[in-house]
Design an enzyme around this catalytic site. Sequence first.
Site, PDB file in Angstrom:
ATOM      1  N   GLU A  20       0.841  -1.193   0.000  1.00  0.00           N
ATOM      2  CA  GLU A  20       0.000   0.000   0.000  1.00  0.00           C
ATOM      3  C   GLU A  20       0.875   1.242   0.000  1.00  0.00           C
ATOM      4  O   GLU A  20       1.860   1.334   0.729  1.00  0.00           O
ATOM      5  CB  GLU A  20      -0.909   0.028   1.237  1.00  0.00           C
ATOM      6  CG  GLU A  20      -1.799   1.274   1.280  1.00  0.00           C
ATOM      7  CD  GLU A  20      -2.644   1.353   2.528  1.00  0.00           C
ATOM      8  OE1 GLU A  20      -3.616   0.579   2.611  1.00  0.00           O
ATOM      9  OE2 GLU A  20      -2.325   2.167   3.424  1.00  0.00           O
ATOM     10  N   ALA A  54     -11.226  11.902   1.526  1.00  0.00           N
ATOM     11  CA  ALA A  54     -12.321  12.751   1.049  1.00  0.00           C
ATOM     12  C   ALA A  54     -11.759  14.094   0.593  1.00  0.00           C
ATOM     13  O   ALA A  54     -10.775  14.592   1.117  1.00  0.00           O
ATOM     14  CB  ALA A  54     -13.341  12.948   2.167  1.00  0.00           C
ATOM     15  N   HIS A  80      -8.014   3.043  -3.979  1.00  0.00           N
ATOM     16  CA  HIS A  80      -8.957   3.118  -2.864  1.00  0.00           C
ATOM     17  C   HIS A  80     -10.131   4.020  -3.241  1.00  0.00           C
ATOM     18  O   HIS A  80      -9.954   5.056  -3.884  1.00  0.00           O
ATOM     19  CB  HIS A  80      -8.273   3.705  -1.626  1.00  0.00           C
ATOM     20  CG  HIS A  80      -7.360   2.760  -0.929  1.00  0.00           C
ATOM     21  ND1 HIS A  80      -7.259   2.689   0.438  1.00  0.00           N
ATOM     22  CD2 HIS A  80      -6.498   1.838  -1.405  1.00  0.00           C
ATOM     23  CE1 HIS A  80      -6.363   1.769   0.780  1.00  0.00           C
ATOM     24  NE2 HIS A  80      -5.891   1.247  -0.335  1.00  0.00           N
ATOM     25  N   ARG A 110     -15.565   2.132   3.663  1.00  0.00           N
ATOM     26  CA  ARG A 110     -16.537   3.123   4.115  1.00  0.00           C
ATOM     27  C   ARG A 110     -15.856   4.472   4.253  1.00  0.00           C
ATOM     28  O   ARG A 110     -16.364   5.498   3.819  1.00  0.00           O
ATOM     29  CB  ARG A 110     -17.147   2.699   5.456  1.00  0.00           C
ATOM     30  CG  ARG A 110     -18.301   3.594   5.915  1.00  0.00           C
ATOM     31  CD  ARG A 110     -18.500   3.563   7.408  1.00  0.00           C
ATOM     32  NE  ARG A 110     -17.405   4.229   8.111  1.00  0.00           N
ATOM     33  CZ  ARG A 110     -17.338   4.340   9.436  1.00  0.00           C
ATOM     34  NH1 ARG A 110     -18.286   3.794  10.182  1.00  0.00           N
ATOM     35  NH2 ARG A 110     -16.329   4.953  10.004  1.00  0.00           N
ATOM     36  N   ASP A 112     -13.175   7.047   6.943  1.00  0.00           N
ATOM     37  CA  ASP A 112     -13.237   7.622   8.285  1.00  0.00           C
ATOM     38  C   ASP A 112     -14.055   8.905   8.278  1.00  0.00           C
ATOM     39  O   ASP A 112     -14.088   9.625   7.280  1.00  0.00           O
ATOM     40  CB  ASP A 112     -11.831   7.920   8.796  1.00  0.00           C
ATOM     41  CG  ASP A 112     -11.022   6.651   8.998  1.00  0.00           C
ATOM     42  OD1 ASP A 112     -11.621   5.632   9.396  1.00  0.00           O
ATOM     43  OD2 ASP A 112      -9.802   6.677   8.752  1.00  0.00           O
ATOM     44  N   ASP A 163     -19.292  -6.895  13.726  1.00  0.00           N
ATOM     45  CA  ASP A 163     -18.193  -6.537  12.828  1.00  0.00           C
ATOM     46  C   ASP A 163     -17.985  -7.627  11.777  1.00  0.00           C
ATOM     47  O   ASP A 163     -17.777  -7.348  10.592  1.00  0.00           O
ATOM     48  CB  ASP A 163     -16.918  -6.332  13.652  1.00  0.00           C
ATOM     49  CG  ASP A 163     -15.863  -5.534  12.901  1.00  0.00           C
ATOM     50  OD1 ASP A 163     -16.222  -4.716  12.036  1.00  0.00           O
ATOM     51  OD2 ASP A 163     -14.673  -5.723  13.190  1.00  0.00           O
ATOM     52  N   ASN A 166     -20.695  -7.555   9.196  1.00  0.00           N
ATOM     53  CA  ASN A 166     -20.451  -6.492   8.222  1.00  0.00           C
ATOM     54  C   ASN A 166     -19.444  -6.940   7.166  1.00  0.00           C
ATOM     55  O   ASN A 166     -19.616  -6.667   5.968  1.00  0.00           O
ATOM     56  CB  ASN A 166     -19.953  -5.233   8.930  1.00  0.00           C
ATOM     57  CG  ASN A 166     -19.855  -4.047   7.994  1.00  0.00           C
ATOM     58  OD1 ASN A 166     -20.785  -3.744   7.241  1.00  0.00           O
ATOM     59  ND2 ASN A 166     -18.718  -3.373   8.004  1.00  0.00           N
ATOM     60  N   LYS A 170     -20.020  -7.314   2.997  1.00  0.00           N
ATOM     61  CA  LYS A 170     -19.141  -6.738   1.970  1.00  0.00           C
ATOM     62  C   LYS A 170     -18.708  -7.807   0.961  1.00  0.00           C
ATOM     63  O   LYS A 170     -18.691  -7.561  -0.255  1.00  0.00           O
ATOM     64  CB  LYS A 170     -17.919  -6.083   2.625  1.00  0.00           C
ATOM     65  CG  LYS A 170     -18.251  -4.838   3.437  1.00  0.00           C
ATOM     66  CD  LYS A 170     -17.020  -4.114   3.941  1.00  0.00           C
ATOM     67  CE  LYS A 170     -16.347  -4.792   5.085  1.00  0.00           C
ATOM     68  NZ  LYS A 170     -15.304  -3.962   5.719  1.00  0.00           N
TER      69      LYS A 170
END
Length: 295
Positions: A20, A54, A80, A110, A112, A163, A166, A170
């Site tokens: 990454e 964002a 991403h 999702r 932060d 968790d 979820n 996905k």
Amino acid sequence: MTAQAPMFADLAGDISVSFEFFPPKTEKMEEQLWQAITQLEPLSPSFVSVTYGAGGSTRERTHATVSRIVRETSLVPAAHLTCVAASKGEIDEIADQYWEAGVRSIVALRGDPQGTDARFAPHPDGYASAADLVAGLSARHAFDISVAAYPEVHPEATSASADLDNLKRKLDAGANRAITQFFFSPEAYFRFLDKALAAGISAPILPGIMPVTSFAAIRRMSANTEIPSWMEAMFEGLDDRPGPRALVAAVVAADLCRRLYEGGVRDFHFYTLNRAEQAYATCHLLGLRPKETAA
């Protein structure tokens, strides 16, 4: 007395890795990023992901970095994408741009909360969750999609089982694999795998490995990740000594990977923070060699 082989001497290098990176904000950071990419590319990673925040400028930097990876390297970039502060239309447009640029892999998150908000609030016209984002991306293009997993539970999850539910949503929505938040206990990862299998999750769950570039930063980022007391002691006094810290960090990361390897793991994802040395050293200790010099 029988001579004991060095701790990494018996590893065959039969592993897959991925890395990454984050998009650079300055010319100097861009130079550092491309030095890291150049050093790690010969290890033939299965993919490299580029993070995203964002806001328009961050999105543009991510797109520029991913597009350059497509143009100038042999690497498979995974961009991403998050749900934060964007409508479905905006995200769909970004996804279309990636597809047109030749990008076929996405890390769907999702994201932060922005600013000081304690909890995530979806955009009024946006995707409400990572599972919704995965479904939207899957319906739009045949992307290869990775999602996040949390061996020590997401900080905002109401429970470990919620968790895990979820994560299953996905994957059921169309994701191909999960990549974990970083951790320092192999037992935490293996316990999580057992629970995932019991919940009917069969997709690959790649362990996310974070070599320590700054122990103070690790403390800030750890959230629910347990930092063992032995690790605190090992890095004590090294935050102002980057050379020794890097050597210790590479050995700590490689030892974690070796113990995961002994448990059957053959696929590792490294959070590089745009620095190649520790990830490269860890891969080398695990027996991985550049393709140019492979036998």
